[in-house]
Scaffold this motif. Structure first.
Motif, short mmCIF file in Angstrom:
data_model
loop_
_atom_site.label_atom_id
_atom_site.label_comp_id
_atom_site.label_asym_id
_atom_site.label_seq_id
_atom_site.Cartn_x
_atom_site.Cartn_y
_atom_site.Cartn_z
N ILE A 123 42.32 25.62 35.61
CA ILE A 123 43.03 26.08 36.36
C ILE A 123 43.57 27.01 36.67
O ILE A 123 43.60 27.64 35.82
CB ILE A 123 43.75 24.66 36.96
CG1 ILE A 123 43.38 23.16 36.85
CG2 ILE A 123 44.86 24.33 38.10
CD1 ILE A 123 44.81 21.91 36.94
N TYR A 124 43.14 27.46 38.36
CA TYR A 124 43.90 28.99 38.01
C TYR A 124 44.41 28.77 39.42
O TYR A 124 44.68 28.06 39.99
CB TYR A 124 42.41 29.75 38.76
CG TYR A 124 41.11 29.72 37.64
CD1 TYR A 124 41.43 30.13 36.60
CD2 TYR A 124 40.14 29.42 38.38
CE1 TYR A 124 40.05 30.34 35.82
CE2 TYR A 124 38.93 29.53 38.10
CZ TYR A 124 38.93 29.23 36.80
OH TYR A 124 38.14 29.21 35.55
N ARG A 125 45.99 29.87 39.04
CA ARG A 125 46.93 29.70 40.22
C ARG A 125 47.28 31.47 40.74
O ARG A 125 47.60 32.26 39.65
CB ARG A 125 48.30 28.93 39.76
CG ARG A 125 49.58 28.89 40.59
CD ARG A 125 50.71 27.46 39.96
NE ARG A 125 51.53 29.59 38.31
CZ ARG A 125 51.73 30.04 38.61
NH1 ARG A 125 52.33 30.86 39.35
NH2 ARG A 125 51.79 30.57 37.07
N VAL A 144 42.65 23.07 30.27
CA VAL A 144 42.98 21.71 30.64
C VAL A 144 42.08 20.82 29.74
O VAL A 144 40.63 21.24 30.22
CB VAL A 144 42.50 21.47 32.59
CG1 VAL A 144 42.51 20.19 32.93
CG2 VAL A 144 43.87 21.95 33.05
N LYS A 145 41.99 19.93 29.69
CA LYS A 145 41.38 18.44 28.30
C LYS A 145 42.02 17.36 28.97
O LYS A 145 43.65 16.68 29.78
CB LYS A 145 41.47 18.48 26.86
CG LYS A 145 40.62 19.87 26.38
CD LYS A 145 41.33 19.55 24.95
CE LYS A 145 40.22 20.56 24.40
NZ LYS A 145 40.16 21.03 22.42
N TYR A 146 41.33 16.42 28.72
CA TYR A 146 41.92 14.89 29.21
C TYR A 146 41.97 14.03 28.58
O TYR A 146 40.70 13.98 27.03
CB TYR A 146 40.24 13.97 29.88
CG TYR A 146 39.87 15.12 31.26
CD1 TYR A 146 40.63 14.86 32.43
CD2 TYR A 146 38.82 16.21 31.48
CE1 TYR A 146 40.08 15.21 33.79
CE2 TYR A 146 38.95 16.49 32.39
CZ TYR A 146 38.98 16.20 33.80
OH TYR A 146 39.35 17.11 35.13
N ALA A 147 42.53 13.07 28.00
CA ALA A 147 43.23 12.26 27.09
C ALA A 147 41.91 11.17 26.45
O ALA A 147 41.66 10.99 25.58
CB ALA A 147 44.60 11.77 27.23
N ASP A 148 41.10 10.67 26.85
CA ASP A 148 40.11 10.20 26.86
C ASP A 148 38.79 10.84 27.23
O ASP A 148 37.56 9.83 27.05
CB ASP A 148 40.08 8.64 27.75
CG ASP A 148 39.85 9.25 29.31
OD1 ASP A 148 40.12 10.25 29.54
OD2 ASP A 148 39.82 8.52 30.02
N GLY A 149 38.70 11.86 26.92
CA GLY A 149 37.49 12.52 26.69
C GLY A 149 36.89 13.63 27.69
O GLY A 149 37.46 13.09 28.95
N PRO A 181 51.29 17.47 32.65
CA PRO A 181 51.89 17.88 32.04
C PRO A 181 53.26 18.42 33.66
O PRO A 181 52.60 19.26 34.78
CB PRO A 181 52.23 18.98 30.93
CG PRO A 181 50.50 18.70 31.11
CD PRO A 181 49.92 18.57 32.21
N ALA A 182 54.53 17.82 33.16
CA ALA A 182 55.85 18.35 34.06
C ALA A 182 55.19 19.56 34.65
O ALA A 182 55.09 20.71 35.52
CB ALA A 182 56.50 17.82 33.83
N THR A 189 46.76 23.98 25.56
CA THR A 189 46.22 23.12 26.46
C THR A 189 46.65 22.54 27.14
O THR A 189 47.60 21.63 26.10
CB THR A 189 44.62 22.05 25.66
OG1 THR A 189 43.98 23.35 24.46
CG2 THR A 189 44.25 21.58 25.96
N ASN A 190 46.53 21.95 27.98
CA ASN A 190 47.10 20.43 29.47
C ASN A 190 46.37 19.72 29.36
O ASN A 190 45.28 19.22 29.72
CB ASN A 190 47.37 21.02 30.63
CG ASN A 190 47.97 23.16 30.42
OD1 ASN A 190 49.29 23.26 30.34
ND2 ASN A 190 47.22 24.25 30.60
#
Length: 331
Positions: A123-125, A144-149, A181-182, A189-190
């Motif tokens: 993600i770019y901001r 960014v990564k996903y908790a389930d792959g 994340p908040a 890593t998010n």
């Protein structure tokens, strides 16, 4: 994102009907619809209404373009500024754009054509420019990564009140809303975690300006939800226009219209009333209608009738089945 073969087939069958009627950009009506005329923009995959410049929409190409976003004037369809993002790597598959609090633009490099081949996405901001001119703006990059792959996604949304970032993955039988994340971290890593099911093969999504409503679109339909503090409640189906390859959606800046975009050269952005016909979020359910009711004008209604006549068989077999046979309201 490259569509599956059935989406291409439907697009081919619908192209003739859609091309037969002019896009409403020609009358300079802005949020009543327009056509993106910039020859560089051939794969418009995301759309976001400017917070600082009335009538301006930000968009970007899908892949193989570079670190660019474009400011398009909805009154003319012309690009009035090209912004080059610096401070990031080479974008891989940019699929979404959203604007959060403090006029911060978020760009989602979240596509994965092989549906799980990338161990992480980005993600770019960057701050929305106060002056519309060609310029280079330094951006912050988030891993960014996903908790389930790993997975494919084309929908990134930023809540307009909290600033929290969400992603919806793209699955033919329905995906999930993933919560970030908040506060995003640029040094680590998010991890995004699934928090709710989404009953659609999603190509884009958007929050209403007040943050009370979430809309999700696909190639052939859409759903709107009461945000309900993140515990989303399905309210009904959206009146999504038939497009060659429907890839994007944005609320207008005042929250009264939904703007639907498509890929391709001279791609149309078509407007529909939000569910209930008024500013989104005036009631918890966004109006209580089972579907958005506006036609976006008589000309737009005629386009739909012609498109349906050409594509009804395709939609019956390929499109409508993508929306699960579930009640319009869930609790």
């Amino acid at each position: 994102m490259r569509p599956r073969p059935f989406a291409l087939l439907a697009g081919i069958l619908l192209t003739g009907a859609l091309a037969a009627a002019p896009a409403s950009a020609a009358d300079g009506t802005g949020d009543k619809g327009f056509t993106i005329t910039d020859p560089r923009i051939t794969e418009s995959s995301g759309l976001a209404a400017s917070h600082l410049h009335p009538g301006i929409y930000w968009t970007h190409n899908d892949s193989d373009d570079g670190p660019y976003i474009y400011a398009v004037d909805s009154a003319t369809g012309k690009t009035v500024a090209t912004v080059t993002l610096s401070g990031i790597g080479r974008p891989r598959d940019v699929e979404a754009i959203s604007i959060g609090p403090d006029n911060q633009i978020y760009v989602g490099d979240i596509g994965d054509n092989l549906d799980g081949s990338w161990p992480y996405v980005w993600i770019y901001r960057l701050p929305e420019p106060k002056v519309l001119r060609d310029q280079t703006v330094r951006a912050t990059q988030y891993i960014v990564k996903y908790a389930d792959g790993a997975r494919n996604a084309e929908s990134l949304i930023v809540h307009p009140k909290t600033g929290r970032v969400y992603i919806i993955d793209k699955k033919e039988d329905g995906g999930h809303l993933y919560e970030g994340p908040a506060t995003l971290s640029s040094s680590g890593t998010n991890v995004f975690r699934p928090v709710a099911a989404v009953d659609l093969w999603a190509t884009d999504a958007a929050f209403s300006p007040d943050g009370k409503q979430l809309v999700v679109r696909g190639y052939f339909g859409g759903i709107y939800y009461d945000w309900n503090g993140g515990r989303i409640k399905r309210e009904g189906r959206l009146d999504v226009p038939l497009q060659k390859q429907g890839e994007s959606v944005s609320y207008s800046a005042d929250g009264t219209r939904l703007m639907y975009g498509s890929e391709g050269s001279d791609s149309p952005v078509q407007a529909e009333d939000v569910p209930g016909g008024g500013p989104a979020g005036t009631s918890p359910s966004g109006g209580g209608s089972s579907s958005a009711s506006g036609d976006g004008g008589t000309a737009n209604g005629k386009v739909k009738v012609g498109a349906v006549a050409v594509g009804v068989a395709v939609l019956a077999f390929l499109g409508l089945r993508r929306l699960r046979r579930t009640p319009d309201r869930r609790h």
